[in-house]
Motif scaffolding. Structure first.
Motif, PDB file in Angstrom:
ATOM      1  N   ASN A  91       0.854  -1.182   0.000  1.00 13.72           N
ATOM      2  CA  ASN A  91       0.000   0.000   0.000  1.00 13.72           C
ATOM      3  C   ASN A  91       0.901   1.246   0.000  1.00 13.72           C
ATOM      4  N   PRO A  92       0.375   2.414  -0.356  1.00 18.23           N
ATOM      5  CA  PRO A  92       1.211   3.610  -0.484  1.00 18.23           C
ATOM      6  C   PRO A  92       1.979   3.983   0.780  1.00 18.23           C
ATOM      7  N   VAL A  93       1.361   3.832   1.944  1.00 21.53           N
ATOM      8  CA  VAL A  93       2.030   4.194   3.194  1.00 21.53           C
ATOM      9  C   VAL A  93       3.247   3.306   3.418  1.00 21.53           C
ATOM     10  N   ASP A  94       3.094   2.016   3.224  1.00 18.10           N
ATOM     11  CA  ASP A  94       4.223   1.091   3.397  1.00 18.10           C
ATOM     12  C   ASP A  94       5.313   1.348   2.346  1.00 18.10           C
ATOM     13  N   THR A  95       4.893   1.786   1.163  1.00 18.27           N
ATOM     14  CA  THR A  95       5.862   2.113   0.118  1.00 18.27           C
ATOM     15  C   THR A  95       6.723   3.304   0.536  1.00 18.27           C
ATOM     16  N   VAL A  96       6.103   4.333   1.086  1.00 25.12           N
ATOM     17  CA  VAL A  96       6.849   5.506   1.550  1.00 25.12           C
ATOM     18  C   VAL A  96       7.853   5.101   2.624  1.00 25.12           C
ATOM     19  N   ILE A  97       7.415   4.286   3.561  1.00 29.08           N
ATOM     20  CA  ILE A  97       8.301   3.859   4.652  1.00 29.08           C
ATOM     21  C   ILE A  97       9.459   3.013   4.122  1.00 29.08           C
ATOM     22  N   LYS A  98       9.166   2.123   3.196  1.00 34.90           N
ATOM     23  CA  LYS A  98      10.226   1.282   2.608  1.00 34.90           C
ATOM     24  C   LYS A  98      11.273   2.146   1.901  1.00 34.90           C
ATOM     25  N   LEU A  99      10.828   3.115   1.106  1.00 34.93           N
ATOM     26  CA  LEU A  99      11.765   3.972   0.380  1.00 34.93           C
ATOM     27  C   LEU A  99      12.641   4.770   1.345  1.00 34.93           C
TER      28      LEU A  99
END
Length: 532
Positions: A365-373
């Motif tokens: 999901n977008p939130v997890d994507t931001v955190i991963k990056l």
């Protein structure tokens, strides 16, 4: 009489907003020594400006080239726009003052993108200025002293009020930078540690700057839902500190806030009517750009990037951070469709893609994507946010007290400064105002556009002999084709120089000649020494 340089037959736009006129300009040494008819006169270099516009060199009122100019003093992406003066030290971040702890932090979290091409061998603003000049610069440079930089020097990234001694030390550092020639104090009130400061702290520091004839330039505390409150705070600081205020990149961000810029402008005009000197700058785009970590809550940044990364790995903190990030799409369902990655190192395959697109690729999901990056890149990620509307951009451009600032850095199409997909404003801000907003859309006249890029910012900075075509003024001059000037940089392919900027003269020396960089570095640091 022989001049060093003659510009003949052009339409002269003197920068003040007055109507253009035909004339010739004679340059001797670094000054404009003649304006009129140069019939019978000669020069070492003669520029035929028939069919072209001749104006003062453009002043980038809001630049972030502080470090980039140490890597490549040619200022490729700026000089080719016609920029002859870069005003750096904005958004609360300046190249000085620095202490040893700050240098260690920068080595880890700031300098890696420059691949070892910057040596942190300065501490004060004066030493930074000397380093710039020693390395050679093609443009002139002026700098604010950054509030975040000063606060970091004294307090680090702590979220609390300063003690009396800490405040006095900050005031001393600000005074030292002003004595070294800084033009003002800047804040970035959405960024740590500036965001931890109360208004009263900034007023006290601004009072010091006012004693030296400087200005207060602010990335205000909110440009969306809290825009009006943030503008009121900036006005209050100017009023109580007795200092001119420059509101940086004036805009209303987020669909729910479109149109609010009119109410913000009304607040500014009311303040001006009662004697508070408030102006603003803008860039001609509907997208902004900053670090991806700026989307996180203020508390997550306390202690700096290392502590931020620790919190992203801490389950309890992560839950709260995710709730904060989820709020963006709750307010605007298509939010993550409008956040595009513009810089990272380890996951370059995602450059130019939106968070929504990257999420689909990763299956997150977008939130997890931001955190991963942020974790993968150790927080060194930049993004572009498509959050404004054209109506607001055009409205602000018509305001007589709004000038032009790119909010970009001097980069280049090749080498270490050619990384990523930066905001097109790095390459196209000034030609875009001339070509799109003046020539094509006719939002403002060419005289008005040039005033916003020359005389108005020079006046705001207190440089009475820059930003104007006048005998005795410094010979910072741009010769361009008003019919063809055009920005070519686009969001998916930003590393493109503009067209139509033919010649750029800095302190009497051609730096761009027939569209090509000459390699000359006649730029100077413009140190301001005014004590009231």
């Amino acid at each position: 009489m022989e001049f060093d340089l003659l510009i003949v037959g052009g339409k002269i736009f003197d920068g003040t907003g007055n109507p253009w006129f035909y004339g010739d300009i004679g340059v001797l040494n670094d000054k404009i020594s003649f304006i009129g008819s140069a019939k019978g006169m000669d020069a070492k270099i003669i520029i035929d400006a028939r069919g072209l516009a001749v104006s003062p060199g453009f002043i980038d009122m809001h630049s972030h080239s502080d470090l980039e100019l140490l890597v490549d003093g040619r200022a490729i992406s700026k000089i080719h726009q016609g920029v002859t003066l870069e005003v750096v030290g904005n958004c609360g971040s300046s190249a000085a003052p620095l202490n040893d702890l700050m240098k260690v932090y920068m080595e880890k979290f700031v300098l890696p993108e420059f691949e070892g091409q910057i040596k942190l061998d300065w501490s004060t603003m004066g030493e930074y200025f000397n380093k710039l000049e020693k390395g050679g610069i093609s443009v002139n440079v002026a700098s604010h002293v950054g509030h975040s930089t000063v606060r970091s020097y004294v307090m680090g990234f702590v979220n609390r009020e300063p003690t009396r001694n800490e405040l006095e030390e900050m005031k001393r550092l600000v005074a030292e930078a002003m004595m070294d020639g800084a033009v003002g104090l800047s804040t970035g009130l959405i960024y740590p540690p500036s965001c931890y400061a109360k208004t009263e702290e900034i007023i006290e520091l601004a009072k010091v700057v006012a004693q030296y004839g400087g200005i207060y330039a602010s990335h205000i505390r909110g440009e969306g839902a809290t825009l009006l409150e943030a503008v009121k705070e900036a006005i209050r600081i100017g009023e109580e500190a007795g200092i001119p205020v420059e509101i940086s990149h004036f805009k209303a961000s987020g669909k729910l806030n479109w149109g609010k810029i009119r109410d913000a402008a009304k607040l500014i005009e009311e303040a001006r009517n009662r004697g508070v000197d408030v102006t603003a700058d803008q860039y001609p785009y509907i997208a902004s750009s900053t670090s991806l970590s700026a989307l996180l809550p203020d508390w997550a940044h306390e202690g700096g990037a290392e502590k931020l990364l620790e919190r992203l790995k801490n389950p309890e903190d992560l839950i709260k951070i995710k709730v904060h990030l989820e709020g963006y799409s709750k307010r605007e369902p298509d939010y993550w469709d409008r956040i595009m990655i513009s810089y990272l190192e380890k996951n370059k395959q995602f450059l130019g893609k939106t968070i929504s697109e990257i999420s689909r690729i990763l299956g997150l999901n977008p939130v997890d994507t931001v955190i991963k990056l942020l974790l993968d890149e150790e927080s060194r990620v930049s993004h572009i946010s498509f959050g404004m509307c054209e109506e607001d951009v055009e409205f602000a451009m018509k305001l007589p007290w709004v000038m032009v600032g790119s909010d970009g850095s001097a980069v280049a199409p090749e080498g270490v400064l050619g990384k990523g997909k930066p905001h097109p404003r790095y390459y196209g801000t000034f030609p875009r105002v001339l070509g799109v907003y003046s020539r094509e859309r006719k939002i403002i006249s060419l005289e008005q556009a040039i005033r916003k890029m020359t005389y108005l910012p020079a006046w705001r900075l207190g440089f009475r002999d820059r930003g104007i075509i006048r005998e005795g003024a410094y010979a910072d001059i741009v010769v361009f084709n008003p019919e063809t000037v055009k920005d070519n940089a686009i969001f998916t392919d930003p590393h493109q120089l503009p067209t139509g900027i033919i010649h750029v003269i800095v302190n009497g020396v051609p730096v761009v000649f027939n569209g090509k960089h000459t390699g000359a570095k006649p730029g100077r640091v413009l140190r301001k020494h005014i004590r009231k």
